[in-house]
Design an enzyme around this catalytic site. Structure first.
Site, short mmCIF file in Angstrom:
data_model
loop_
_atom_site.label_atom_id
_atom_site.label_comp_id
_atom_site.label_asym_id
_atom_site.label_seq_id
_atom_site.Cartn_x
_atom_site.Cartn_y
_atom_site.Cartn_z
CE LYS A 1 -49.18 -70.64 82.91
NZ LYS A 1 -49.58 -72.02 82.58
CG ASN B 1 -57.19 -71.08 80.03
OD1 ASN B 1 -57.95 -72.00 79.73
ND2 ASN B 1 -56.05 -71.28 80.66
CB CYS C 1 -57.15 -73.82 83.01
SG CYS C 1 -55.72 -74.52 83.87
CG ASN D 1 -56.56 -75.88 77.75
OD1 ASN D 1 -55.54 -76.48 78.06
ND2 ASN D 1 -56.82 -74.67 78.19
N GLY E 1 -49.55 -82.94 73.65
CA GLY E 1 -48.51 -83.55 72.84
C GLY E 1 -49.07 -84.47 71.75
N GLY F 1 -47.68 -75.99 70.77
CA GLY F 1 -47.45 -75.96 72.22
C GLY F 1 -46.32 -76.88 72.64
C1 FMN Z 1 -46.79 -76.87 80.32
C2 FMN Z 1 -48.08 -76.40 79.72
C3 FMN Z 1 -48.68 -75.24 80.19
C4 FMN Z 1 -49.88 -74.79 79.64
N1 FMN Z 1 -50.42 -73.63 80.11
C5 FMN Z 1 -51.54 -73.14 79.50
C6 FMN Z 1 -52.08 -71.88 79.90
O1 FMN Z 1 -51.55 -71.18 80.77
N2 FMN Z 1 -53.21 -71.46 79.27
C7 FMN Z 1 -53.83 -72.18 78.28
O2 FMN Z 1 -54.83 -71.72 77.73
N3 FMN Z 1 -53.31 -73.36 77.87
C8 FMN Z 1 -52.20 -73.84 78.45
N4 FMN Z 1 -51.68 -75.03 78.02
C9 FMN Z 1 -52.38 -75.78 76.94
C10 FMN Z 1 -51.77 -75.50 75.57
O3 FMN Z 1 -51.88 -74.14 75.21
C11 FMN Z 1 -52.45 -76.35 74.50
O4 FMN Z 1 -53.82 -75.99 74.39
C12 FMN Z 1 -52.38 -77.85 74.78
O5 FMN Z 1 -51.16 -78.19 75.41
C13 FMN Z 1 -52.50 -78.67 73.51
O6 FMN Z 1 -51.52 -78.33 72.56
P1 FMN Z 1 -50.07 -79.06 72.44
O7 FMN Z 1 -50.34 -80.53 72.41
O8 FMN Z 1 -49.47 -78.54 71.17
O9 FMN Z 1 -49.31 -78.67 73.65
C14 FMN Z 1 -50.49 -75.52 78.57
C15 FMN Z 1 -49.88 -76.69 78.12
C16 FMN Z 1 -48.70 -77.14 78.66
C17 FMN Z 1 -48.07 -78.39 78.13
#
Ligand code: FMN
Length: 283
Positions: free
Chosen positions: A45, A127, A130, A193, A218, A266
């Site tokens: 995180k 990051n 965000c 992201n 997602g 993720g």
């Molecule tokens: C609940 C949640 C929390 C996330 N927190 C962070 C974070 O703290 N730092 C970050 O760089 N990306 C964060 N992300 C983004 C994910 O690392 C990723 O880049 C993004 O969700 C796309 O990938 P996915 O579709 O496989 O989730 C978060 C995503 C979700 C769903």
């Protein structure tokens, strides 16, 4: 048989399958569901200098095709992370990639200083993207001058550590940001992201999230992430790590075929925690 090892800067990973930052928390929350030792790395995180409570109101909202989140970088802060959470992650046999918040410049420099003193850390992910915070975050990653500054300082203060720049897709041309990141010294690019989205509560007619916009992740974003990786891989020489909507072994294969050196999973671990290990087995 594909050689599973790969490098970012001078750091070697046993395979190219990582947990993405966020959904898995500090990683340790998933140690009973995922054999963390089997993965290439666990991106933690995002950590800020001081503890953060995160955003008020609704934080997660499912949609037909993905997830909206407005977590707002809730975390225990750098000191507690390095003292308590990181040792547990290392005990679980995981290879950590520490995700660092790109907040105000003074806090950021102090965060880098603390991170530089950690013997057990050799890779960080910045990051720069965000969407759920007021200061730093996406604003940093969309401004070329700031992007350069944050990466250069990280390279300078973190000494030999490898630095990944995690970029936002909420721009016109993500590949130009990747080129700027490479020139500023990044050892790798993580893309992407979350995308900006929102939802409305029909009963009240008002936005679901207190900050109105939230990050969308997602399955629905997979083609967007794949396109971003394809474009970036054509213009940089450093490794690109693909993330966004990976929900199957085939999705991961498509990212590798598009030019990614590694992938991160993720949102999918919320409903399919076995997926990252199955991707490792499939390599
Ligand atoms: C609940 C949640 C929390 C996330 N927190 C962070 C974070 O703290 N730092 C970050 O760089 N990306 C964060 N992300 C983004 C994910 O690392 C990723 O880049 C993004 O969700 C796309 O990938 P996915 O579709 O496989 O989730 C978060 C995503 C979700 C769903």
């Amino acid at each position: 048989m594909r050689n599973k090892n790969f490098n970012i800067g001078v750091v070697t990973f046993k395979n190219p399958v990582f947990l993405a930052s966020g959904p898995a928390g500090y990683g340790i929350e998933y140690r009973d569901l995922i054999n963390l030792e089997k993965l290439g790395a666990v991106v933690t995180k995002t950590i800020s200098l001081m503890p953060k409570e995160g955003n008020s109101g609704t934080r997660l909202q499912e949609t037909e095709s993905g997830l909206l989140n407005s977590i707002g970088l809730e975390n225990v802060g750098a000191r507690r992370f390095f003292d308590e959470k990181l040792p547990e992650l290392l005990d679980a046999g995981a290879k950590p990639v520490v995700s660092l918040a790109c907040e105000g410049k003074e806090e950021y420099l102090e965060l880098l200083d603390i991170t530089s003193k950690q013997d057990n850390v050799d890779v960080v992910e910045l990051n720069l993207s965000c969407p759920n915070v007021e200061e730093g975050g996406m604003g940093v990653g969309t401004d070329p001058a700031l992007l350069r500054w944050y990466i250069k300082e990280a390279k300078h203060i973190l000494g030999g550590m490898a630095v990944l720049a995690k970029l936002t897709p909420n721009v016109g041309d993500i590949s130009s940001l990747a080129v700027i990141s490479e020139k500023a010294g990044a050892d790798g690019i993580t893309a992407i992201n979350t995308l900006l989205g929102m939802d409305i509560n029909l009963e009240t007619g008002t936005p679901v999230f207190d900050r109105v916009v939230a990050g969308f992740s997602g399955p629905a974003i997979m083609p967007i992430a794949l396109r971003a990786v394809w474009e970036i891989a054509k213009v940089v020489r450093i490794p690109v790590i693909g993330v966004g909507g990976i929900s199957s072994i085939e999705d991961a294969g498509k990212f590798l075929a598009a030019g990614a050196a590694a992938v991160q999973v993720g949102t999918a671990i919320f409903y399919d925690p076995g997926l990252p290990e199955r991707i490792v087995d499939s390599l």
